[in-house]
Design an enzyme around this catalytic site. Sequence first.
Site, PDB file in Angstrom:
ATOM      1  N   ASP A 138       0.847  -1.191   0.000  1.00 27.98           N
ATOM      2  CA  ASP A 138       0.000   0.000   0.000  1.00 27.98           C
ATOM      3  C   ASP A 138       0.891   1.254   0.000  1.00 27.98           C
ATOM      4  OD1 ASP A 138      -2.385   1.456   0.243  1.00 27.98           O
ATOM      5  OD2 ASP A 138      -2.294   1.447   2.442  1.00 27.98           O
ATOM      6  N   GLU A 180      -1.663   6.096  -8.253  1.00 28.76           N
ATOM      7  CA  GLU A 180      -2.618   7.114  -7.769  1.00 28.76           C
ATOM      8  C   GLU A 180      -2.495   8.386  -8.586  1.00 28.76           C
ATOM      9  OE1 GLU A 180      -2.804   7.752  -3.498  1.00 28.76           O
ATOM     10  OE2 GLU A 180      -3.123   9.898  -3.782  1.00 28.76           O
TER      11      GLU A 180
END
Length: 285
Positions: free
Chosen positions: A81, A133
């Site tokens: 993550d 992202e």
Amino acid sequence: MLVTGKELLLDAQEKGYAVGAFNINNMEIVQAIIDAAEETNSPVILQASQGGIKYAGIEYIAALGKTAARNAKVPVALHLDHGTDFDQVMLCIRHGFTSVMIDGSRFPLEENIAYTKKVVEVAKAVGVSVEAELGKIGGTEDHITVKAKDATFTDPDEALRFVNETDIDFLAIAVGTAHGVYKGKPELDFARIATIADLLTVPLVLHGSSGVPDEDLKQAISLGISKINIDTDIRIAFANGVKDFLKKDPDNFDPRKILGPARAAMKEIVMEKMHIFGSVNKGWK
Ligand code: 13P
């Protein structure tokens, strides 16, 4: 069974549910998530942040995740993550992670594309999925803090260009959620989710999903979100489980007695999320 993030998310995207991606830091958290996944027959993603890896050590966290996944009756991916460092991402791949996030959202668009591409080239060669992202998600997730004034929503046209040029497998979008505990009610930009989902073919990821009302999560999934990240809600369940036990039995010094109720509390919250996400009975059995 240990699988890639891409395999899980393509199934979720096709069938219109979301896979929960829950942050792991120790054995009890891993067990709580896997127990919940098996009991509900849900596919699941175990994800470790750089902070989680620093706390547990890469060998320990990778061994925990892989052992849990290989023994699980449901498909499980082991995911990094918010990897912000190329070398750290490579280390995770070397230790058997089946999915990694390269978070270049702090960079301007061109640099984010270049940084992400570098990871994709290596990861694709060894069959590891890549999340990236675009836009900036607010709040704090371990070492990353984005102040509310610096959070920026994902631009749909930029997202299309970003995915085409980087060839990533799934994209984290900024649409009004934030990492950590919310002060007020989060306002999700549902129209933006729908626009991005229409333009892109890759599955979409919602970060900062703890504390988001169930109905909002369901709507986000119906519009095209396929991976939902939860960390804070697990931390809260863990802390409350420990505090409640010690309030009742302050002199107890057995770690198993102290952590057992916390593990049970985390399992409950993970199961609740799996029902909301629609991943129940999607465990490929
Ligand atoms: P929460 O802090 O809302 O649980 O978000 C976790 C997350 O998005 C991890 O990447």
